[in-house]
Design an enzyme around this catalytic site. Structure first.
Site, PDB file in Angstrom:
ATOM      1  NE  ARG A 170     -25.734  -7.699  -0.578  1.00  0.00           N
ATOM      2  CZ  ARG A 170     -24.436  -7.762  -0.928  1.00  0.00           C
ATOM      3  NH1 ARG A 170     -23.528  -7.074  -0.264  1.00  0.00           N
ATOM      4  NH2 ARG A 170     -24.057  -8.509  -1.934  1.00  0.00           N
TER       5      ARG A 170
ATOM      6  CG  HIS B  82     -23.215  -3.080  -1.922  1.00  0.00           C
ATOM      7  ND1 HIS B  82     -23.289  -2.925  -0.556  1.00  0.00           N
ATOM      8  CD2 HIS B  82     -22.784  -1.898  -2.416  1.00  0.00           C
ATOM      9  CE1 HIS B  82     -22.912  -1.693  -0.245  1.00  0.00           C
ATOM     10  NE2 HIS B  82     -22.606  -1.048  -1.352  1.00  0.00           N
TER      11      HIS B  82
ATOM     12  CE1 TYR C  70     -20.715 -10.278  -2.936  1.00  0.00           C
ATOM     13  CE2 TYR C  70     -20.173  -9.104  -4.948  1.00  0.00           C
ATOM     14  CZ  TYR C  70     -20.913  -9.214  -3.781  1.00  0.00           C
ATOM     15  OH  TYR C  70     -21.858  -8.280  -3.489  1.00  0.00           O
TER      16      TYR C  70
HETATM   17  C1  LIG Z   1     -16.190   6.184   3.978  1.00  0.00           C
HETATM   18  C2  LIG Z   1     -16.633   5.291   2.881  1.00  0.00           C
HETATM   19  N1  LIG Z   1     -15.786   4.379   2.375  1.00  0.00           N
HETATM   20  C3  LIG Z   1     -16.183   3.554   1.380  1.00  0.00           C
HETATM   21  C4  LIG Z   1     -17.447   3.646   0.865  1.00  0.00           C
HETATM   22  C5  LIG Z   1     -17.886   2.720  -0.250  1.00  0.00           C
HETATM   23  N2  LIG Z   1     -18.823   1.735   0.308  1.00  0.00           N
HETATM   24  C6  LIG Z   1     -20.136   1.914   0.162  1.00  0.00           C
HETATM   25  S1  LIG Z   1     -21.008   0.724   0.930  1.00  0.00           S
HETATM   26  C7  LIG Z   1     -19.633  -0.074   1.439  1.00  0.00           C
HETATM   27  C8  LIG Z   1     -19.738  -1.353   2.236  1.00  0.00           C
HETATM   28  C9  LIG Z   1     -20.533  -1.197   3.480  1.00  0.00           C
HETATM   29  O1  LIG Z   1     -20.899  -2.447   4.009  1.00  0.00           O
HETATM   30  P1  LIG Z   1     -21.699  -2.575   5.335  1.00  0.00           P
HETATM   31  O2  LIG Z   1     -21.256  -1.525   6.300  1.00  0.00           O
HETATM   32  O3  LIG Z   1     -21.621  -3.971   5.791  1.00  0.00           O
HETATM   33  O4  LIG Z   1     -23.197  -2.184   4.925  1.00  0.00           O
HETATM   34  P2  LIG Z   1     -24.160  -2.838   3.825  1.00  0.00           P
HETATM   35  O5  LIG Z   1     -23.943  -2.034   2.569  1.00  0.00           O
HETATM   36  O6  LIG Z   1     -23.786  -4.263   3.658  1.00  0.00           O
HETATM   37  O7  LIG Z   1     -25.542  -2.683   4.313  1.00  0.00           O
HETATM   38  C10 LIG Z   1     -18.497   0.610   1.017  1.00  0.00           C
HETATM   39  C11 LIG Z   1     -17.125   0.177   1.311  1.00  0.00           C
HETATM   40  C12 LIG Z   1     -18.302   4.633   1.417  1.00  0.00           C
HETATM   41  N3  LIG Z   1     -19.574   4.782   0.992  1.00  0.00           N
HETATM   42  N4  LIG Z   1     -17.876   5.417   2.420  1.00  0.00           N
END
Ligand SMILES: Cc1ncc(C[n+]2csc(CCOP(=O)(O)OP(=O)(O)O)c2C)c(N)n1
Length: 359
Positions: free
Chosen positions: A258, A262, A271
């Protein structure tokens, strides 16, 4: 003691970090016009991302998750899918969606808060799912749809995606278990971009690869260089063909990075690892394919300039379409979850509308 089972996880790459060919290319990649087409899709996505982030910064759009650095993963999938397959995306898949035929203005409208934008106008993809925000929930939807395809005996496959952070969730394991047990026509693709907001891959899982999570589901897992669009398309094309032919699911881990925050609600500088980020820029997917095309004398600075201009014009046009849309009434946040809302929600909606003098 005897060994009752043994497993291996393969890694697939065609173009290495210096764009050098490391094994014979699949036939689609021997056709330079196809590679240029794929390059064009990556450029379009990168420009969409840049401009969408700018729109958010100007207060003209809601939160937006850029896919900077992950274009090969998304567009490789887009080229591997056939129109009659079904795509269940997560929120970082705009490249694949564009290739499927979703309009850039629809993607912008979704992030601008308009749920109607998920009702894609392109007729061939009306069964594709809306972007899933609840992490990993889409993997369950995909398994369910694949089950339906199996019951209907349709030769189609479902493709769903999840971040590496999402693979820690129960939803993901449940979807994998069901897909394996029922031998379903579904392909799970992990965008392992090394970060789940601020949580690094090293803290996400003790497993050496995320692809090996397929083993417990009873089907193959494979790792692919997610910055090599040829490898991504090749591996996913094969996995989808297997699924359509009744060969069951596959899990593909695309290793990416990435290069962006985010979302627009994040600041990765607080971070992130600066040295790691600088190194990741050396391996990024757009330059990887451009360098290869240049080495083949199939691309020059003039082509690059022209492509940037046409993609910019296309996205600018989409932005105009998006900005001309009338904003949705605030009450729509209550309107699309239930066909018949429960009483408590109906009351909340009513109170909200009265407080804000809305209908
Ligand atoms: C069920 C749920 N819990 C928490 C969140 C908040 N949240 C949004 S993105 C994220 C991290 C996801 O990371 P990853 O699966 O590695 O995907 P990336 O965003 O890095 O592509 C979180 C915790 C959410 N959207 N849905």
């Amino acid at each position: 003691m005897t060994t009752v089972a043994q497993f291996t996880i393969d890694y697939v790459q065609f173009l290495d970090h210096q764009s050098k060919v490391v094994q014979p290319l699949p036939s689609f990649a021997q056709d330079l016009s196809q590679l240029k087409d794929m390059y064009r899709s990556m450029m379009l996505t990168r420009i969409l991302d840049t401009k969408a982030v700018n729109l958010q910064r100007m207060g003209k759009m809601g939160t937006y998750p850029s896919s900077l650095g992950q274009e090969a993963y998304a567009i490789g999938m887009g080229y591997a899918l056939q129109p009659h397959d079904i795509f269940c995306p997560y929120y970082r898949d705009q490249g694949c969606m564009l290739k499927r035929g979703v309009k850039a203005s629809e993607i912008l409208a979704f992030w601008g808060g308009d749920e109607n934008a998920s009702h894609y106008t392109h007729p061939a993809i009306h069964e594709d799912f809306p972007i899933a925000i609840p992490v990993a929930s889409q993997t369950l939807h995909a398994a369910g749809i694949a089950y339906a395809l199996k019951i209907r005996k349709q030769k189609r496959a479902v493709l769903t995606t999840v971040g590496e952070g999402g693979t820690s969730k129960g939803d993901f394991y449940e979807a994998m278990n069901f897909a394996g047990a029922q031998h379903l026509p579904v392909v799970f693709v992990i965008n392992n971009n090394q970060w789940a907001i601020s949580v690094p891959r090293s803290l996400q899982s003790g497993a050496k690869t995320l692809a090996q999570k397929a083993i417990a589901g009873g089907f193959p897992g494979i790792q692919v260089d997610g910055n090599d669009i040829i490898a991504v398309r090749y591996v996913i094309e094969q996995a989808l063909a297997t699924a359509r032919e009744g060969g069951g699911p596959t899990l593909v881990e695309a290793v990416t990075y990435r290069l962006c925050d985010h979302t627009t609600a994040d600041d990765a500088k607080r971070y992130g690892n600066k040295a790691e980020l600088e190194q990741a820029w050396q391996y990024e997917p757009v330059a990887r394919l451009r360098n290869y095309l240049q080495q083949q004398n199939a691309w020059n600075d003039q082509d690059e300039k022209q492509l940037q201009q046409t993609c910019t014009a296309e996205i600018d046009q989409a932005i105009q379409e998006y900005l001309q849309l009338s904003p949705q009434p605030l009450t729509t946040i209550f309107d699309y979850m239930y066909a018949k809302p429960p009483k408590s929600l109906a009351t909340q909606r009513e109170e909200f509308a009265q407080t804000n003098q809305l209908k």
